[in-house]
Write a protein that holds these residues in place. Structure first.
Motif, PDB file in Angstrom:
ATOM      1  N   UNK A 162      16.967 -96.798  83.587  1.00 47.98           N
ATOM      2  CA  UNK A 162      17.857 -97.205  84.447  1.00 47.98           C
ATOM      3  C   UNK A 162      17.929 -96.043  85.755  1.00 47.98           C
ATOM      4  N   UNK A 163      17.479 -95.010  85.253  1.00 47.70           N
ATOM      5  CA  UNK A 163      17.226 -94.293  86.481  1.00 47.70           C
ATOM      6  C   UNK A 163      15.650 -94.736  87.397  1.00 47.70           C
ATOM      7  N   UNK A 164      14.323 -95.188  85.803  1.00 47.68           N
ATOM      8  CA  UNK A 164      13.722 -95.544  87.161  1.00 47.68           C
ATOM      9  C   UNK A 164      13.503 -97.106  88.039  1.00 47.68           C
ATOM     10  N   UNK A 165      14.708 -97.621  87.759  1.00 48.93           N
ATOM     11  CA  UNK A 165      15.283 -99.047  88.157  1.00 48.93           C
ATOM     12  C   UNK A 165      15.547 -98.268  89.290  1.00 48.93           C
ATOM     13  N   UNK A 166      16.277 -97.475  89.300  1.00 43.16           N
ATOM     14  CA  UNK A 166      17.149 -97.216  90.250  1.00 43.16           C
ATOM     15  C   UNK A 166      16.062 -96.636  91.076  1.00 43.16           C
ATOM     16  N   UNK A 167      15.216 -95.898  90.916  1.00 36.29           N
ATOM     17  CA  UNK A 167      14.075 -95.250  91.230  1.00 36.29           C
ATOM     18  C   UNK A 167      13.639 -95.855  93.015  1.00 36.29           C
ATOM     19  N   UNK A 168      13.242 -96.952  92.047  1.00 40.22           N
ATOM     20  CA  UNK A 168      12.235 -97.903  93.161  1.00 40.22           C
ATOM     21  C   UNK A 168      13.463 -98.099  93.799  1.00 40.22           C
ATOM     22  N   UNK A 169      14.036 -99.012  93.709  1.00 39.64           N
ATOM     23  CA  UNK A 169      15.700 -99.412  94.943  1.00 39.64           C
ATOM     24  C   UNK A 169      16.187 -98.475  95.563  1.00 39.64           C
ATOM     25  N   UNK A 170      15.841 -96.754  96.017  1.00 35.17           N
ATOM     26  CA  UNK A 170      15.635 -96.553  96.582  1.00 35.17           C
ATOM     27  C   UNK A 170      15.204 -96.373  97.722  1.00 35.17           C
ATOM     28  N   UNK A 171      13.542 -95.661  96.645  1.00 32.52           N
ATOM     29  CA  UNK A 171      12.064 -95.414  96.828  1.00 32.52           C
ATOM     30  C   UNK A 171      11.914 -96.792  98.568  1.00 32.52           C
ATOM     31  N   UNK A 172      12.582 -97.774  98.118  1.00 37.59           N
ATOM     32  CA  UNK A 172      12.207 -99.479  98.800  1.00 37.59           C
ATOM     33  C   UNK A 172      13.215 -98.706 100.276  1.00 37.59           C
ATOM     34  N   UNK A 173      14.183 -98.566  99.678  1.00 35.46           N
ATOM     35  CA  UNK A 173      15.692 -97.999 100.694  1.00 35.46           C
ATOM     36  C   UNK A 173      15.122 -96.994 101.400  1.00 35.46           C
TER      37      UNK A 173
END
Length: 135
Positions: free
Chosen positions: A22-33
């Motif tokens: 879950x942490x990796x998933x959110x990190x990937x989303x927030x890196x993009x944003x």
């Protein structure tokens, strides 16, 4: 006019191995944003997913799931962690939480770092959410 945009939503198995996923998933989303408070968001998502697995029926059922939903809301980051809920456990701050402790600080951290947070039950389970200002 309020601007709301879902960045992503995904369900994970109700097991502790889902916390880093879950942490990796959110990190990937927030890196993009390009969100400024990504570190705080990752810490709080980790805490809430771990709480869901440990204290809700999502972690007790063989088919249990924990869903993480990430959205922009008027320049703020809004994250929901959704689980099956529990009749025995309700999200609450522990009185006298020791900031130096290794356990029992999840909701204390959410309360300290988030601009706002809360929880509510739904027919399908429980939602614990937090908001971080200044996306």
């Amino acid at each position: 006019m309020k601007v709301v945009g879902l960045l992503g939503q995904v369900a994970f198995p109700g097991e502790l191995a889902s916390v880093p996923r879950a942490r990796r998933y959110v990190r990937d989303l927030l890196d993009t944003a390009g969100h400024r408070q990504a570190d705080d968001a990752l810490l709080l998502v980790s805490e809430l997913v771990a709480n869901s697995v440990r204290h809700s029926d999502s972690g007790r059922r063989p088919d249990g799931q924990v869903t993480v939903a990430v959205a922009n809301h008027d320049g703020a980051l809004h994250i929901n962690v959704i689980d099956a809920g529990s009749a025995e456990h309700r999200p609450s701050l522990r009185a006298g939480t020791d900031p130096g402790s290794c356990t029992g600080r999840g909701l204390w951290l959410v309360d300290e770092l988030a601009a706002d947070w809360g929880w509510h039950d739904t027919p399908a389970g429980r939602v614990v959410w937090f908001r971080l200002s200044g996306g």
